[in-house]
Design a protein around this motif. Structure first.
Motif, PDB file in Angstrom:
ATOM      1  N   ASN A   1       0.847  -1.191   0.000  1.00  0.00           N
ATOM      2  CA  ASN A   1       0.000   0.000   0.000  1.00  0.00           C
ATOM      3  C   ASN A   1       0.882   1.240   0.000  1.00  0.00           C
ATOM      4  OD1 ASN A   1      -1.780   2.167   0.626  1.00  0.00           O
ATOM      5  ND2 ASN A   1      -3.224   0.703   1.524  1.00  0.00           N
ATOM      6  N   PRO A   2       1.006   1.918  -1.132  1.00  0.00           N
ATOM      7  CA  PRO A   2       1.909   3.079  -1.224  1.00  0.00           C
ATOM      8  C   PRO A   2       1.421   4.288  -0.435  1.00  0.00           C
ATOM      9  CG  PRO A   2       0.622   2.850  -3.234  1.00  0.00           C
ATOM     10  CD  PRO A   2       0.333   1.634  -2.410  1.00  0.00           C
ATOM     11  N   TRP A   3       0.155   4.263   0.000  1.00  0.00           N
ATOM     12  CA  TRP A   3      -0.404   5.408   0.716  1.00  0.00           C
ATOM     13  C   TRP A   3       0.279   5.620   2.067  1.00  0.00           C
ATOM     14  CZ3 TRP A   3      -5.441   5.965   3.831  1.00  0.00           C
ATOM     15  CH2 TRP A   3      -5.823   7.307   3.901  1.00  0.00           C
ATOM     16  N   PHE A   4       0.946   4.567   2.570  1.00  0.00           N
ATOM     17  CA  PHE A   4       1.571   4.658   3.883  1.00  0.00           C
ATOM     18  C   PHE A   4       2.880   5.453   3.855  1.00  0.00           C
ATOM     19  CE2 PHE A   4      -0.464   0.281   4.799  1.00  0.00           C
ATOM     20  CZ  PHE A   4      -1.665   0.890   5.111  1.00  0.00           C
ATOM     21  N   TYR A   5       3.390   5.800   2.666  1.00  0.00           N
ATOM     22  CA  TYR A   5       4.729   6.387   2.572  1.00  0.00           C
ATOM     23  C   TYR A   5       4.660   7.756   1.910  1.00  0.00           C
ATOM     24  CZ  TYR A   5       5.578   1.465   3.328  1.00  0.00           C
ATOM     25  OH  TYR A   5       5.543   0.202   3.837  1.00  0.00           O
TER      26      TYR A   5
ATOM     27  N   ASP B   1       7.576   9.583   1.544  1.00  0.00           N
ATOM     28  CA  ASP B   1       8.883   9.787   0.917  1.00  0.00           C
ATOM     29  C   ASP B   1       9.054   8.775  -0.204  1.00  0.00           C
ATOM     30  OD1 ASP B   1      12.007   8.687   1.151  1.00  0.00           O
ATOM     31  OD2 ASP B   1      11.784  10.878   1.056  1.00  0.00           O
ATOM     32  N   THR B   2       9.457   9.253  -1.372  1.00  0.00           N
ATOM     33  CA  THR B   2       9.571   8.366  -2.531  1.00  0.00           C
ATOM     34  C   THR B   2      10.607   7.276  -2.301  1.00  0.00           C
ATOM     35  OG1 THR B   2       8.953  10.184  -3.982  1.00  0.00           O
ATOM     36  CG2 THR B   2      10.006   8.281  -5.010  1.00  0.00           C
ATOM     37  N   GLY B   3      11.710   7.637  -1.674  1.00  0.00           N
ATOM     38  CA  GLY B   3      12.733   6.633  -1.403  1.00  0.00           C
ATOM     39  C   GLY B   3      12.215   5.532  -0.501  1.00  0.00           C
ATOM     40  N   ALA B   4      11.490   5.914   0.545  1.00  0.00           N
ATOM     41  CA  ALA B   4      10.924   4.916   1.453  1.00  0.00           C
ATOM     42  C   ALA B   4       9.904   4.051   0.727  1.00  0.00           C
ATOM     43  CB  ALA B   4      10.275   5.610   2.649  1.00  0.00           C
ATOM     44  N   LEU B   5       9.153   4.667  -0.176  1.00  0.00           N
ATOM     45  CA  LEU B   5       8.147   3.918  -0.940  1.00  0.00           C
ATOM     46  C   LEU B   5       8.820   2.837  -1.787  1.00  0.00           C
ATOM     47  CD1 LEU B   5       5.134   5.424  -2.828  1.00  0.00           C
ATOM     48  CD2 LEU B   5       6.682   3.920  -4.046  1.00  0.00           C
ATOM     49  N   ILE B   6       9.883   3.216  -2.498  1.00  0.00           N
ATOM     50  CA  ILE B   6      10.580   2.265  -3.371  1.00  0.00           C
ATOM     51  C   ILE B   6      11.198   1.145  -2.551  1.00  0.00           C
ATOM     52  CG2 ILE B   6      12.538   1.996  -4.942  1.00  0.00           C
ATOM     53  CD1 ILE B   6      11.983   4.888  -5.853  1.00  0.00           C
ATOM     54  N   ASN B   7      11.876   1.525  -1.498  1.00  0.00           N
ATOM     55  CA  ASN B   7      12.542   0.526  -0.668  1.00  0.00           C
ATOM     56  C   ASN B   7      11.538  -0.448  -0.061  1.00  0.00           C
ATOM     57  OD1 ASN B   7      14.964  -0.444   0.908  1.00  0.00           O
ATOM     58  ND2 ASN B   7      13.576   0.140   2.561  1.00  0.00           N
TER      59      ASN B   7
ATOM     60  N   ASP C   1      -2.707  -1.321  -3.592  1.00  0.00           N
ATOM     61  CA  ASP C   1      -4.012  -0.721  -3.260  1.00  0.00           C
ATOM     62  C   ASP C   1      -3.880   0.793  -3.072  1.00  0.00           C
ATOM     63  OD1 ASP C   1      -6.681  -0.557  -2.660  1.00  0.00           O
ATOM     64  OD2 ASP C   1      -6.529  -1.467  -0.674  1.00  0.00           O
ATOM     65  N   ASP C   2      -5.022   1.466  -3.087  1.00  0.00           N
ATOM     66  CA  ASP C   2      -5.140   2.888  -2.721  1.00  0.00           C
ATOM     67  C   ASP C   2      -4.364   3.830  -3.638  1.00  0.00           C
ATOM     68  OD1 ASP C   2      -6.892   2.501  -0.640  1.00  0.00           O
ATOM     69  OD2 ASP C   2      -5.324   2.283   0.866  1.00  0.00           O
ATOM     70  N   LEU C   3      -4.198   3.473  -4.903  1.00  0.00           N
ATOM     71  CA  LEU C   3      -3.522   4.388  -5.828  1.00  0.00           C
ATOM     72  C   LEU C   3      -4.297   5.696  -5.970  1.00  0.00           C
ATOM     73  CD1 LEU C   3      -2.412   1.944  -8.674  1.00  0.00           C
ATOM     74  CD2 LEU C   3      -0.982   3.018  -6.943  1.00  0.00           C
ATOM     75  N   ASP C   4      -5.618   5.627  -5.832  1.00  0.00           N
ATOM     76  CA  ASP C   4      -6.433   6.830  -6.022  1.00  0.00           C
ATOM     77  C   ASP C   4      -6.317   7.808  -4.859  1.00  0.00           C
ATOM     78  OD1 ASP C   4      -7.948   5.401  -4.098  1.00  0.00           O
ATOM     79  OD2 ASP C   4      -9.115   4.478  -5.705  1.00  0.00           O
ATOM     80  N   ARG C   5      -5.653   7.404  -3.776  1.00  0.00           N
ATOM     81  CA  ARG C   5      -5.488   8.306  -2.633  1.00  0.00           C
ATOM     82  C   ARG C   5      -4.158   9.064  -2.671  1.00  0.00           C
ATOM     83  NH1 ARG C   5      -8.050   5.598   2.781  1.00  0.00           N
ATOM     84  NH2 ARG C   5      -9.835   4.561   1.826  1.00  0.00           N
ATOM     85  N   LEU C   6      -3.307   8.725  -3.623  1.00  0.00           N
ATOM     86  CA  LEU C   6      -1.972   9.306  -3.655  1.00  0.00           C
ATOM     87  C   LEU C   6      -1.988  10.714  -4.238  1.00  0.00           C
ATOM     88  CD1 LEU C   6       0.088   6.257  -4.963  1.00  0.00           C
ATOM     89  CD2 LEU C   6      -0.274   6.963  -2.588  1.00  0.00           C
TER      90      LEU C   6
END
Length: 746
Positions: free
Chosen positions: A81-85, A87-93, A204-209
């Motif tokens: 779930n990318p919505w939790f991050y 920072d882009t770096g934290a998201l990728i990692n 999930d939750d791409l529409d919340r980004l």
């Protein structure tokens, strides 16, 4: 627990918690599309649905389904779930770490190769996200080392960090190192896929980004979407994501970018209308059970029939989230504090406006007078147009605003709550509305918006308990005991609450069978002596309500519930200690609309015989209210005329009774004359008026008394204060004028 839980709007914990019939068909189909059907090539599947439709629930059920079915035992599922991050770096990692963690659960020999490759990809892409070029451009080595160490430490790969820094000291090796990491992952996945496995990545939750985060995740997907034996499932609100991409053309994206990256678009099925109606009914029934109230029929979604009220609510509840928000709203209104004492159907409808049309809800609560005052004017087009304008203001917020797309549904909800405010007499049944605690009653309108009951009124529970005591007593006891129960139910009530209970009583008896209502009616008659003359209107009204029910044709029947019994009860009430004038009102033609003249002979005859006794009694003429004598005389004359030859009392008999009472006590004359007097508005009664001259008044005097000469000598015996205290000084003057002149020929 004293109340049901509020719905937290969380996805189902187990697939068996599915309420919308997705587990039986849609989930197996989705598993087949994403795992079983694809070949070795990578695949991106889009699962589209509006906010609240249950996208997260779909992913949760898909994970459980694949973990419990033999056909999918070799599937590795990585949920991200990318919505939790932020920072882009934290998201990728975190993305690569999530996949690596799932690989780590498998004991197969290919896992180490895959994990090493994933960590390498994570490190390179994390560094790239810091704005440091790794593909041949010169970099600040100190900043580069700092970013690389941060990425590697986050990935738990200190040794790889050192190797990475050494390798990237020569920027020409950057792209090659990234490519090798990806190739290692691809080789491992090929080995995994050849053994029957497949990697399923759920995002999930791409529409919340935000825009930047959404573009970052799409860049990330672009690097892994072609990995073999891998399916990426993207859950999103398609319209919202396309809108973000539409404004990102400068970054190389656009509204059509989804079509380039997603090979298979799948739209989540909308909940079946009848299924949603059934779920609403079930949740409302649970809610109302905590008030000890059954589900009203208007909110019961039956298999082959949907009442208008539940249909209107269901039209607005489109998604599982809508359902959760709506039921939570109803529960906070009814159960968060003391019982607000509302009509449950109206409560369910007004909360529909509050959740789905909050602006209209606000204007409704500010429009009490317009919505609750009965519209009794004529069908004047200008008046109707004015009311239509006010209704449009409530619906649209202003006359200049455009019509709402669902204006018809909104009007229907308002009409269900209040009746059509533009129609004549739209809210005429005020007594019924009050007894049902309807929102259209001015007495209860405010309860729906202040979350509390009206002070000084009986609660629905109090009314229910009192009525059940009476009805239960009627099932097993004799009339005198029922009468005691009725008297006890009213004994501690003041005038206002007594009237309230009477009104509610009138509607509750319609839910009983005629035999039980007959017993209650006899009990009410038996209770008359207990109430006494000061409160006799209470048992009188209870008898009247019972007779009205028994005299009204039942559904699917052409005649009244119990015609013979109703006549007997009327005669019994007429011969009871009930005052003679109240007894006469029991013969109101509205109650007996079904009866023929012959059927009314018995109660009318009984009443006339009692009237004869009353007129023979001198105390009748000394009552505090002179109008009571007037009513008695006029009703007697009317009944004699209606029965004609079958009347036990003739006109001459009545004249004889009246003349005898006057001769016995001249003070009776003023009250008797009231029966032929006219009373212009805001003026004392008169015998002579612009519409009736002396001759006409004289003829009516003869019709009333049959003679008049005896009056002259009696006038001097009547003290002047007898005329003045009854405001009959004009009648006195007119009478003297009539008898002082030559009597007209008759």
């Amino acid at each position: 627990m004293t109340r049901p839980p509020l719905n937290p709007d969380q996805p189902p914990r187990k697939i068996t918690d599915d309420k919308f019939d997705l587990a039986d068909n849609f989930i197996p189909r989705l598993a087949n599309i994403t795992i079983k059907w694809p070949d070795e090539h990578g695949l991106v599947v889009g699962v589209f649905g509006q906010w609240g439709i249950g996208k997260t629930s779909i992913l949760t059920m898909l994970s459980e389904y694949t973990s419990t079915h033999e056909d999918y035992k070799n599937t590795i599922i990585a949920s991200f779930n990318p919505w939790f991050y932020s920072d882009t770096g934290a998201l990728i990692n975190s993305f690569f770490s999530t996949i690596a963690r799932e690989f780590g659960k498998d004991k197969s020999p290919w896992k180490k190769k895959a994990i090493v490759g994933l960590k390498a990809m994570s490190s390179f892409l994390t560094i790239a996200s810091k704005g440091i070029s790794i593909f041949g451009a010169s970099v600040d080595l100190e900043r580069f080392k700092e970013a690389a160490e941060a990425a590697s430490n986050a990935a738990g790969a200190a040794k790889e960090s050192s190797d990475l820094i050494d390798a990237l000291s020569n920027p020409d090796d950057g792209e090659q190192r990234l490519r090798k990491g990806r190739e290692a992952v691809a080789e491992a996945l090929t080995e995994f896929g050849n053994s029957g496995g497949r990697l399923l990545i759920l995002i999930d939750d791409l529409d919340r980004l935000s825009k930047d985060d959404l573009l970052s995740i799409f860049r990330l997907i672009r690097t892994v979407k072609d990995l073999p034996y891998t399916t990426i499932l993207l859950a999103m609100d398609e319209e919202r994501v396309r809108d973000i991409l539409k404004h990102s053309t400068s970054e190389g994206y656009g509204e059509d970018y989804l079509d380039k990256i997603i090979q298979i678009p799948i739209h989540i099925p909308l909940p079946d209308f009848r299924k949603m109606a059934s779920l609403i009914s079930t949740d409302l029934e649970t809610t109302f059970s905590f008030l000890d109230h059954p589900l009203p029929s208007a909110l019961n979604a039956q298999k082959h029939y949907l009442p208008d009220e539940i249909r209107l609510i269901t039209q607005e509840v489109e998604t599982p989230r809508d359902l959760a928000r709506y039921i939570n709203s109803v529960r906070t209104l009814l159960l968060a504090g003391p019982n607000p004492d509302l009509n449950l159907v109206d409560a369910a409808l007004i909360e529909t406006l509050r959740i789905f049309y909050p602006d209209i809800y606000d204007r409704v609560r500010r429009s009490s007078k317009f919505l609750t005052d009965p519209f009794l004017f004529d069908d004047n087009p200008e008046t109707i147009a004015t009311r239509e304008t006010e209704l449009l203001r409530i619906i649209r917020g202003g006359l200049t605003n455009e019509p709402r797309s669902n204006e018809t549904s909104i009007r229907s909800i308002i009409n269900c709550l209040f009746g059509d405010p533009t129609k004549r007499a739209f809210n005429f049944g005020k007594r019924e509305a009050a007894s049902r605690r309807s929102i259209r009653s001015p007495d209860y309108f405010g309860n729906y918006f202040r979350y509390s009951a009206t002070k000084g009124r009986l609660s629905s529970k109090q009314v229910k308990e009192a009525f059940e005591t009476i009805s239960n007593c009627a099932k097993n006891q004799k009339a005198s005991d029922i009468g005691n129960a009725i008297f006890m139910a009213f004994s501690d009530l003041n005038e206002e609450t007594s009237r309230q209970f009477e009104l509610e009583f009138s509607y509750k008896i319609t839910q009983l069978n005629p035999g039980l209502v007959e017993k209650i009616c006899r009990g009410a008659i038996a209770s008359i002596p207990k109430f006494g003359t000061t409160r006799e209107e209470t048992p009188y009204r209870l008898v009247g309500y019972s007779l009205r029910f028994l005299a009204t044709p039942l559904k699917h029947h052409s005649g009244p519930a119990a015609p013979g019994t109703t006549i007997e009860l009327a005669v019994e009430a007429i011969n009871s200690p009930l005052s003679i004038n109240l007894a006469a009102k029991l013969l109101d033609t509205k109650v007996w609309a079904w009866a023929t003249q012959e059927e009314l002979e018995r109660p009318s005859t009984a009443w006339l015989l009692r009237a004869q006794n009353e007129l023979n009694n001198q105390s009748t003429f000394t009552q505090a209210d002179p109008r009571a004598v007037e009513e008695l005389i006029n009703e007697t004359r009317r009944r004699i005329s209606a029965l004609g030859e079958k009347s036990p009392l003739s006109v001459e008999d009545l004249q004889h009774l009246l003349v005898g009472s006057i001769k016995a006590n001249p003070d009776n004359l003023p009250r008797i004359l009231l029966s032929i007097a006219n009373t212009p508005s805001d003026n004392p009664p008169v015998l002579i008026s612009p519409t009736r001259n002396a001759a006409e008044a004289f003829r009516e005097l003869l019709e009333l008394l049959g003679e008049y000469e005896f009056i002259r000598p009696l006038l001097e015996k009547i003290p002047h204060d007898v005329w003045s205290k009854n405001n009959l000084h004009k009648v006195h003057a007119d009478l003297e004028k009539i008898i002082a002149t030559t009597a007209p020929e008759t």
